[in-house]
Scaffold this motif. Structure first.
Motif, mmCIF file in Angstrom:
data_model
loop_
_atom_site.group_PDB
_atom_site.id
_atom_site.type_symbol
_atom_site.label_atom_id
_atom_site.label_comp_id
_atom_site.label_asym_id
_atom_site.label_seq_id
_atom_site.Cartn_x
_atom_site.Cartn_y
_atom_site.Cartn_z
ATOM 1 N N GLU A 1 -13.399 4.480 -7.908
ATOM 2 C CA GLU A 1 -12.302 4.701 -8.844
ATOM 3 C C GLU A 1 -11.223 5.537 -8.154
ATOM 4 O O GLU A 1 -11.088 6.739 -8.382
ATOM 5 C CB GLU A 1 -12.819 5.378 -10.109
ATOM 6 N N GLU B 1 -7.224 4.886 -7.338
ATOM 7 C CA GLU B 1 -6.073 4.007 -7.526
ATOM 8 C C GLU B 1 -5.298 3.797 -6.231
ATOM 9 O O GLU B 1 -4.878 2.680 -5.917
ATOM 10 C CB GLU B 1 -5.157 4.614 -8.602
ATOM 11 N N HIS C 1 -4.612 0.148 -4.358
ATOM 12 C CA HIS C 1 -3.254 -0.347 -4.099
ATOM 13 C C HIS C 1 -3.048 -0.629 -2.618
ATOM 14 O O HIS C 1 -2.429 -1.637 -2.255
ATOM 15 C CB HIS C 1 -2.227 0.658 -4.628
ATOM 16 N N TYR D 1 -15.146 -0.870 -14.151
ATOM 17 C CA TYR D 1 -13.710 -0.604 -14.069
ATOM 18 C C TYR D 1 -12.956 -1.596 -13.179
ATOM 19 O O TYR D 1 -11.728 -1.492 -13.046
ATOM 20 C CB TYR D 1 -13.469 0.818 -13.556
ATOM 21 N N MET E 1 -9.888 -3.618 -14.749
ATOM 22 C CA MET E 1 -8.730 -2.764 -14.990
ATOM 23 C C MET E 1 -7.984 -2.476 -13.690
ATOM 24 O O MET E 1 -6.742 -2.403 -13.681
ATOM 25 C CB MET E 1 -9.164 -1.450 -15.657
ATOM 26 N N GLN E 2 -8.717 -2.322 -12.587
ATOM 27 C CA GLN E 2 -8.059 -2.100 -11.303
ATOM 28 C C GLN E 2 -7.187 -3.294 -10.934
ATOM 29 O O GLN E 2 -6.053 -3.126 -10.479
ATOM 30 C CB GLN E 2 -9.109 -1.843 -10.215
ATOM 31 N N TRP E 3 -7.709 -4.498 -11.135
ATOM 32 C CA TRP E 3 -6.946 -5.698 -10.800
ATOM 33 C C TRP E 3 -5.728 -5.851 -11.716
ATOM 34 O O TRP E 3 -4.638 -6.194 -11.255
ATOM 35 C CB TRP E 3 -7.844 -6.927 -10.882
ATOM 36 N N LYS E 4 -5.912 -5.592 -12.994
ATOM 37 C CA LYS E 4 -4.790 -5.727 -13.929
ATOM 38 C C LYS E 4 -3.704 -4.696 -13.636
ATOM 39 O O LYS E 4 -2.513 -4.971 -13.841
ATOM 40 C CB LYS E 4 -5.295 -5.604 -15.371
ATOM 41 N N SER E 5 -4.098 -3.541 -13.108
ATOM 42 C CA SER E 5 -3.120 -2.495 -12.823
ATOM 43 C C SER E 5 -2.180 -2.872 -11.683
ATOM 44 O O SER E 5 -1.098 -2.284 -11.555
ATOM 45 C CB SER E 5 -3.825 -1.177 -12.486
ATOM 46 N N ILE E 6 -2.582 -3.837 -10.860
ATOM 47 C CA ILE E 6 -1.706 -4.257 -9.753
ATOM 48 C C ILE E 6 -1.124 -5.650 -9.982
ATOM 49 O O ILE E 6 -0.641 -6.288 -9.043
ATOM 50 C CB ILE E 6 -2.459 -4.202 -8.401
ATOM 51 N N LYS F 1 -3.236 -11.313 -13.756
ATOM 52 C CA LYS F 1 -3.262 -11.718 -15.157
ATOM 53 C C LYS F 1 -4.338 -12.784 -15.361
ATOM 54 O O LYS F 1 -4.706 -13.505 -14.426
ATOM 55 C CB LYS F 1 -1.892 -12.263 -15.589
#
Length: 326
Positions: free
Chosen positions: A76, A78, A82, A132, A135-140, A143
């Motif tokens: 975890e 970020e 990235h 998690y 969520m990591q993939w969606k944050s970058i 879709k």
């Protein structure tokens, strides 16, 4: 300077070395078919994130030049995630790629998709990942690209005259339904290989697999498969249908079976064969006093015509495959 994150790149020739890197300690087999490059983010000798960029030229999606991201593991962190995807995208673009799909370990023959509710208990042969990851993939910017689900049905005695008539017609036309021949397991696999290739070639994001990779994938299942729960339909010596089922080895509380693969020849003569194979499987489950059957990892195409509905199945879990334009 010691706190700087370092990017490591592993070529195809270094894939074995890359496979030894642990991030989440899951230690699953890393597929190498279609491996293009492995990328890892490290800080002070600790690996924080890693993934493989797979380039499988047999996969088509709309008019895009596609690559796959798989073998994903991350803590975890970020910033590390990235940095990982910045490097993945850079190398993908250098190869003319404009769309990433994942998680997918090279093809749909291997593990792909994320759980939508990863806190739920796993069943046998289901993919594993940290809760998690999605969520990591969606944050970058990834879709949802496709949705999948598993259903579960309670096993109870029942009779279906329509399916009985279908079975009688198929048997009258010369179709034979048998169990897996474990004494000639490799021979059965070699017969199943071309049949499954032809049966799945219209599936979403399908790509072919070599016979050697197919055997490597299914040989380890020999010790856990029960012949009566692998239904093989043959006609004039050729395989025309198959249902691959197995015990849920992860469920210690009750007797549960999983239907992992179901396919039949598209020829009109074999219409209804899928229903018959499921019914044969179901009747054997009743006889062996199983409690429930899981219909595993089906694509959600927005209708209500799945075979699980024939047996009062209800939703167990959902999954998502993601995509991103680059």
């Amino acid at each position: 300077m010691d706190n700087l994150m370092v990017i490591e790149i592993y070529t195809k020739e270094q894939s074995d070395t890359f496979a030894q890197i642990n991030v989440s300690q899951r230690n699953e087999r890393m597929p190498t078919d279609h491996y293009y490059t492995g990328i890892a983010v490290k800080q002070q000798d600790v690996y924080l994130a890693k993934a493989v960029l797979y380039i499988n030229k047999s996969i088509s999606y709309k008019d895009r030049n596609v690559a796959l991201v798989g073998a994903y593991e991350a803590q975890e962190n970020e910033e590390a995630v990235h940095k990982l995807f910045q490097n993945i995208e850079k190398r993908a673009i250098e190869q003319g790629v404009d769309f990433l799909i994942g998680p997918m370990n090279g093809s749909t023959w291997e593990n792909y998709r994320f759980h939508d509710h990863p806190q739920k208990p796993l069943f046998f042969m289901e993919m594993k990942h940290e809760p998690y990851y999605a969520m990591q993939w969606k944050s970058i910017g990834f879709k949802p690209l496709a949705h999948y689900y598993s259903a579960i049905a309670t096993v109870a005695p029942r009779q279906n005259e329509k399916i009985d008539k279908l079975k009688s017609r198929l048997l009258r036309d010369g179709v034979i339904i048998r169990g897996l021949d474990k004494d000639n397991y490799v021979a059965d696999l070699k017969k199943l290989y071309p049949f499954l290739h032809d049966s799945f070639k219209q599936n979403f994001l399908y790509s072919p697999i070599s016979e050697s990779s197919f055997l490597e994938k299914y040989l380890p299942l020999q010790s856990v498969l029960k012949p009566e729960f692998v239904q093989i339909a043959e006609h004039e010596g050729e395989i025309v249908g198959v249902l691959l089922g197995t015990d849920d080895l992860f469920n210690r509380a009750g007797k549960t079976l999983i239907i992992k693969t179901l396919a039949r020849s598209p020829k009109r003569l074999y219409r209804g064969l899928g229903l018959v194979l499921v019914n044969e499987f179901y009747q054997k489950a009743v006889a062996k006093k199983y409690q429930q059957i899981i219909y595993a990892l089906m694509i959600d195409e927005g209708d209500a015509t799945s075979l699980s509905d024939q047996y009062d199945g209800h939703l167990l879990k959902t999954y998502t495959l993601y995509g991103k334009a680059i």
